[in-house]
Enzyme design. Structure first.
Site, mmCIF file in Angstrom:
data_model
loop_
_atom_site.group_PDB
_atom_site.id
_atom_site.type_symbol
_atom_site.label_atom_id
_atom_site.label_comp_id
_atom_site.label_asym_id
_atom_site.label_seq_id
_atom_site.Cartn_x
_atom_site.Cartn_y
_atom_site.Cartn_z
ATOM 1 N N ASN A 163 1.003 -1.097 -0.124
ATOM 2 C CA ASN A 163 0.012 0.046 0.118
ATOM 3 C C ASN A 163 0.766 1.299 -0.025
ATOM 4 O OD1 ASN A 163 0.713 -0.482 2.492
ATOM 5 N ND2 ASN A 163 -1.168 0.268 3.563
ATOM 6 N N ARG A 171 11.430 3.065 5.577
ATOM 7 C CA ARG A 171 11.167 3.213 7.019
ATOM 8 C C ARG A 171 11.758 2.083 7.623
ATOM 9 N NH1 ARG A 171 4.741 4.000 9.022
ATOM 10 N NH2 ARG A 171 4.773 1.879 9.174
ATOM 11 N N PRO A 187 9.636 -7.376 -1.234
ATOM 12 C CA PRO A 187 8.719 -6.380 -1.258
ATOM 13 C C PRO A 187 7.438 -7.195 -1.444
ATOM 14 C CG PRO A 187 10.426 -6.242 -2.801
ATOM 15 C CD PRO A 187 10.600 -7.533 -2.210
ATOM 16 N N LYS A 189 4.354 -8.810 -3.830
ATOM 17 C CA LYS A 189 4.327 -9.164 -5.285
ATOM 18 C C LYS A 189 3.591 -8.128 -6.006
ATOM 19 C CE LYS A 189 0.526 -12.376 -5.022
ATOM 20 N NZ LYS A 189 0.116 -13.486 -4.575
ATOM 21 N N GLY A 240 2.410 -5.519 7.453
ATOM 22 C CA GLY A 240 1.493 -6.309 6.616
ATOM 23 C C GLY A 240 0.260 -6.650 7.582
ATOM 24 N N SER A 241 -0.529 -7.556 7.033
ATOM 25 C CA SER A 241 -1.723 -8.053 7.802
ATOM 26 C C SER A 241 -1.338 -8.600 9.293
ATOM 27 C CB SER A 241 -2.577 -8.910 7.088
ATOM 28 O OG SER A 241 -2.112 -10.069 6.618
ATOM 29 N N GLU A 262 4.469 -4.345 12.362
ATOM 30 C CA GLU A 262 3.616 -3.050 12.001
ATOM 31 C C GLU A 262 2.217 -3.875 11.210
ATOM 32 O OE1 GLU A 262 4.021 -0.179 12.719
ATOM 33 O OE2 GLU A 262 6.119 -0.154 13.512
ATOM 34 N N LEU A 263 1.219 -3.878 11.998
ATOM 35 C CA LEU A 263 0.158 -4.854 11.619
ATOM 36 C C LEU A 263 -0.973 -4.063 11.163
ATOM 37 C CD1 LEU A 263 0.784 -8.020 13.994
ATOM 38 C CD2 LEU A 263 1.817 -7.367 11.591
ATOM 39 N N CYS A 296 -3.017 1.358 6.693
ATOM 40 C CA CYS A 296 -3.430 0.897 8.290
ATOM 41 C C CYS A 296 -3.908 1.849 9.222
ATOM 42 C CB CYS A 296 -1.899 0.339 8.716
ATOM 43 S SG CYS A 296 -0.738 1.400 8.888
ATOM 44 N N GLU A 393 -10.826 -4.564 9.276
ATOM 45 C CA GLU A 393 -10.214 -3.666 8.443
ATOM 46 C C GLU A 393 -10.792 -3.496 7.210
ATOM 47 O OE1 GLU A 393 -5.961 -4.299 7.984
ATOM 48 O OE2 GLU A 393 -5.661 -2.374 8.425
ATOM 49 N N GLU A 470 8.478 2.301 14.407
ATOM 50 C CA GLU A 470 9.422 2.708 13.212
ATOM 51 C C GLU A 470 9.428 4.296 13.142
ATOM 52 O OE1 GLU A 470 9.368 -1.104 10.358
ATOM 53 O OE2 GLU A 470 7.633 0.451 9.707
HETATM 54 N N1 LIG Z 1 0.791 -0.824 10.973
HETATM 55 C C1 LIG Z 1 1.442 -0.579 9.759
HETATM 56 O O1 LIG Z 1 2.252 0.176 9.820
HETATM 57 C C2 LIG Z 1 1.166 -1.043 8.481
HETATM 58 C C3 LIG Z 1 1.672 -0.324 7.201
HETATM 59 C C4 LIG Z 1 1.092 -0.699 6.009
HETATM 60 C C5 LIG Z 1 0.088 -1.666 5.665
HETATM 61 N N2 LIG Z 1 -0.137 -2.485 7.143
HETATM 62 C C6 LIG Z 1 -1.327 -3.482 7.017
HETATM 63 O O2 LIG Z 1 -0.946 -4.290 5.799
HETATM 64 C C7 LIG Z 1 -2.185 -4.914 5.296
HETATM 65 C C8 LIG Z 1 -2.120 -4.501 3.867
HETATM 66 O O3 LIG Z 1 -0.937 -5.266 3.225
HETATM 67 P P1 LIG Z 1 -0.881 -6.432 2.569
HETATM 68 O O4 LIG Z 1 -2.247 -6.801 1.841
HETATM 69 O O5 LIG Z 1 0.233 -6.517 1.520
HETATM 70 O O6 LIG Z 1 -0.362 -7.497 3.690
HETATM 71 P P2 LIG Z 1 -0.113 -8.856 3.807
HETATM 72 O O7 LIG Z 1 -0.148 -9.239 5.182
HETATM 73 O O8 LIG Z 1 -0.909 -9.931 2.970
HETATM 74 O O9 LIG Z 1 1.333 -9.037 3.176
HETATM 75 C C9 LIG Z 1 2.303 -8.324 3.458
HETATM 76 C C10 LIG Z 1 3.594 -8.705 3.175
HETATM 77 O O10 LIG Z 1 3.823 -10.155 3.444
HETATM 78 C C11 LIG Z 1 4.197 -10.813 2.607
HETATM 79 N N3 LIG Z 1 3.510 -12.515 2.912
HETATM 80 C C12 LIG Z 1 2.150 -12.645 2.637
HETATM 81 N N4 LIG Z 1 2.266 -13.921 3.190
HETATM 82 C C13 LIG Z 1 3.537 -14.545 3.661
HETATM 83 C C14 LIG Z 1 4.051 -15.472 4.320
HETATM 84 N N5 LIG Z 1 3.466 -16.486 4.547
HETATM 85 N N6 LIG Z 1 5.433 -15.515 4.807
HETATM 86 C C15 LIG Z 1 6.053 -14.238 4.522
HETATM 87 N N7 LIG Z 1 5.661 -13.148 3.942
HETATM 88 C C16 LIG Z 1 4.280 -13.123 3.589
HETATM 89 C C17 LIG Z 1 3.360 -10.500 1.510
HETATM 90 O O11 LIG Z 1 3.909 -10.961 0.263
HETATM 91 C C18 LIG Z 1 3.931 -8.898 1.443
HETATM 92 O O12 LIG Z 1 5.280 -8.588 1.222
HETATM 93 C C19 LIG Z 1 -3.161 -4.450 6.083
HETATM 94 O O13 LIG Z 1 -3.649 -5.272 7.239
HETATM 95 C C20 LIG Z 1 -2.542 -3.092 6.635
HETATM 96 O O14 LIG Z 1 -3.192 -2.349 7.805
HETATM 97 C C21 LIG Z 1 -0.016 -1.942 8.335
HETATM 98 O O1 LIG Z 2 -0.492 1.802 5.788
HETATM 99 C C1 LIG Z 2 -0.005 2.163 6.859
HETATM 100 C C2 LIG Z 2 1.253 3.198 6.732
HETATM 101 C C3 LIG Z 2 0.587 4.412 6.744
HETATM 102 C C4 LIG Z 2 1.489 5.555 7.081
HETATM 103 O O2 LIG Z 2 2.753 5.370 7.412
HETATM 104 O O3 LIG Z 2 1.264 6.753 7.053
#
Ligand SMILES: NC(=O)c1ccc[n+]([C@@H]2O[C@H](COP(=O)([O-])OP(=O)(O)OC[C@H]3O[C@@H](n4cnc5c(N)ncnc54)[C@H](O)[C@@H]3O)[C@@H](O)[C@H]2O)c1
Ligand SMILES: O=CCCC(=O)O
Length: 493
Positions: A163, A171, A187, A189, A240-241, A262-263, A296, A393, A470
């Site tokens: 995103n 960061r 990163p 995909k 990520g999630s 960072e979830l 997020c 979410e 971060e």
């Molecule tokens: N808290 C924060 O700072 C923050 C910032 C940005 C996004 N997010 C969260 O990220 C989510 C959206 O991003 P997304 O859809 O890319 O999340 P995601 O968890 O699907 O993927 C994040 C990353 O993890 C990788 N990944 C997926 N499965 C994996 C596995 N089994 N092993 C290792 N790596 C794996 C993905 O390829 C990607 O690079 C939302 O929940 C959002 O809130 C949080």
């Molecule tokens: O998606 C979460 C990150 C947002 C931010 O860093 O402002």
């Protein structure tokens, strides 16, 4: 008007398509590649190398081999590399912005904002690199000396989401570089191109071979699983999630790795009757529609005092309804597409569930017709307390509104979630703002502010929104460990 097609093609031609391992761009071991698509059109932008388990192993080898010498470089040298990277990203701001818009969909103005935000981590940590310090003290009984120093944790695995393709990478990379850690970056995909270009910039800025290795892949688990088990790895930093983060925490337990997580979030946006409603609506627009709601930090639940709820909803809906969707490269586009069909379907299922439960759509409420994964900017009123949209979410441009009558009720509603990333509070009573802030369970608080993100601030959550911070002074600590040396009394013969 928009961006001419030849400009897009010229930029894409500059993006490295290989894996970055030990300072060289290479094909994947089996020669596999994958396509990266434009979510506005579904068209392929570029094919790049698709890393395998073997490539991940080579990247880990390179990071491990470079660690010792990299840790010994002068902090000033590491800081200057980051400073040069800041300048290079800033010089190429339009390239980075266009690339993010192409692969992720956000309007160019937002991508430009992300370039500024993402580059700022490079500048911030270029300054932090030379501020790492320790202490020397006398033990309480006077019989020994305590020397406390900070050392780089060692090779790190960094996993980033789609995103914010630049900022989520800088960061992590910037504090790791500042601290003296080597890295394997994986990163997302869906948006690897920005990381590919950014890695090239880091090399141009003078980063030695092996310090940053990039393995873009469609098989995340196959690549990162063995790296997580590798005894040479010292840390995993993930954005990520929550579901994926929980799995990584379990995997990290094997070698008791340092983790930064960072979830996901489910941010409450509280509006009190004494709030300046113009400011509250401005804040709501930013907190909801920044990045199409794919953040997020996006406000997920609008919790508004009943005495002002109708007026707030009406004004907010008027602003949201005026937002035009369109390909991010088009000047008039204010809201880009969602990242893929699955994400758009999920957003629509949450909206449908809320409408079925009695909510009213003041504006929007459906996917846009035509190509791309566009969703109408939407405001929902009278959302039932048990609606899924209040618990999950949303990650889309949809704002559900619920009401409260007392402060205690507002706090209870806000905290009624397993997440705890950020909360927003709008009130003109400073004491109320501080009082509510003290009661809210979240790592960050926007007080009369709809955006809190800042490279100089500690970004992160509590509860299931994550571990660690971060940015800010805290950001570099995540990449350092403390070593204590006990020294015998220098006066004792
Ligand atoms: N808290 C924060 O700072 C923050 C910032 C940005 C996004 N997010 C969260 O990220 C989510 C959206 O991003 P997304 O859809 O890319 O999340 P995601 O968890 O699907 O993927 C994040 C990353 O993890 C990788 N990944 C997926 N499965 C994996 C596995 N089994 N092993 C290792 N790596 C794996 C993905 O390829 C990607 O690079 C939302 O929940 C959002 O809130 C949080
Ligand atoms: O998606 C979460 C990150 C947002 C931010 O860093 O402002």
């Amino acid at each position: 008007m928009g961006i001419p097609a030849h400009r897009e093609a010229e930029l894409l031609a500059q993006v490295p398509t290989g894996l970055l391992i030990d300072g060289e761009w290479r094909d994947a071991a089996g020669g596999a590649t994958f396509d990266v698509e434009d979510p506005s059109t579904g068209k392929v932008l570029l094919s790049i190398a698709d890393a395998s388990t073997e490539d991940g192993g080579l990247a880990m080898d390179a990071a491990a081999a470079a660690q010792e010498s990299w840790a010994r470089t002068a902090p000033r040298e590491r800081g200057e590399i980051l400073r040069r990277a800041f300048e290079l990203v800033t010089e190429r701001a339009e390239d980075f912005a266009l690339l993010m818009t192409l692969e992720m969909g956000k309007p160019l103005a937002e991508s430009r904002g992300e370039v500024t935000y993402g580059a700022e981590f490079l500048r911030w940590f270029s300054e932090e690199a030379v501020r790492v310090s320790g202490r020397y003290s006398t033990s309480p009984d006077g019989k020994s000396r305590l020397l406390v120093t900070k050392k780089p944790v060692g090779p790190c695995l960094l996993i980033t989401p789609w995103n914010f393709p630049l900022a989520m990478a800088t960061r992590k990379i910037a504090p790791a570089v500042a601290a003296g850690c080597t890295m394997v970056l994986k990163p997302a995909k869906l948006t690897p191109l920005t990381s590919q270009l950014f890695a090239a910039v880091m090399m141009e800025a003078g980063l030695p071979a092996g310090v940053l290795n990039v393995v873009s892949t469609t098989s995340a688990g196959d690549v990162t699983g063995p790296i997580l088990k590798d005894p040479r790895l010292r840390k995993v930093s993930f954005t990520g999630s929550t579901a994926v983060g929980q799995g990584l925490i379990r995997d990290a337990a094997h070698n008791v790795l340092r983790t930064s997580m960072e979830l996901g979030g489910n941010a409450p946006f509280l509006v009190f009757e004494d709030a300046d409603l113009d400011k509250a609506v401005d804040g709501a627009m930013a907190a909801k529609l920044r990045n199409m709601g794919e953040a997020c930090t996006a406000a997920n639940r609008f919790i508004v005092q009943d005495t002002v709820a109708d007026e707030f909803a009406e004004r907010f809906a008027a602003r949201v309804g005026a937002m035009t969707t369109g390909r991010g490269t088009e000047d008039e586009s204010k809201v880009g597409p969602l990242i893929d069909a699955k994400s758009r379907d999920k957003v629509h299922s949450l909206v449908t569930d809320a409408l079925d439960g009695g909510a009213r759509a003041l504006v929007g409420g459906a996917p846009e017709e035509g190509p791309g994964y566009f969703y109408q900017p939407t405001v929902l009123k009278d959302v039932a307390p048990d609606a899924r949209i209040l618990k999950e979410e949303i990650f889309g441009p949809v704002a559900p509104i619920v009401t409260f009558s007392t402060e205690d009720e507002a706090v209870a509603l806000a905290n009624n979630t397993e997440f705890g990333l950020v909360s927003y509070v709008f009130t003109s009573d400073l004491n109320r703002g501080l009082r509510i802030g003290e009661k809210l369970e979240s790592g960050m608080l926007g007080l009369n502010a709809g955006v809190v993100s800042n490279a100089a601030a500690p970004f992160g959550g509590v509860k299931q929104s994550g571990l660690g911070r971060e940015g800010g002074a805290e950001g570099i600590e995540e990449y350092l460990y403390t070593q204590y040396t006990g020294i015998a009394d220098p006066y004792a013969g």
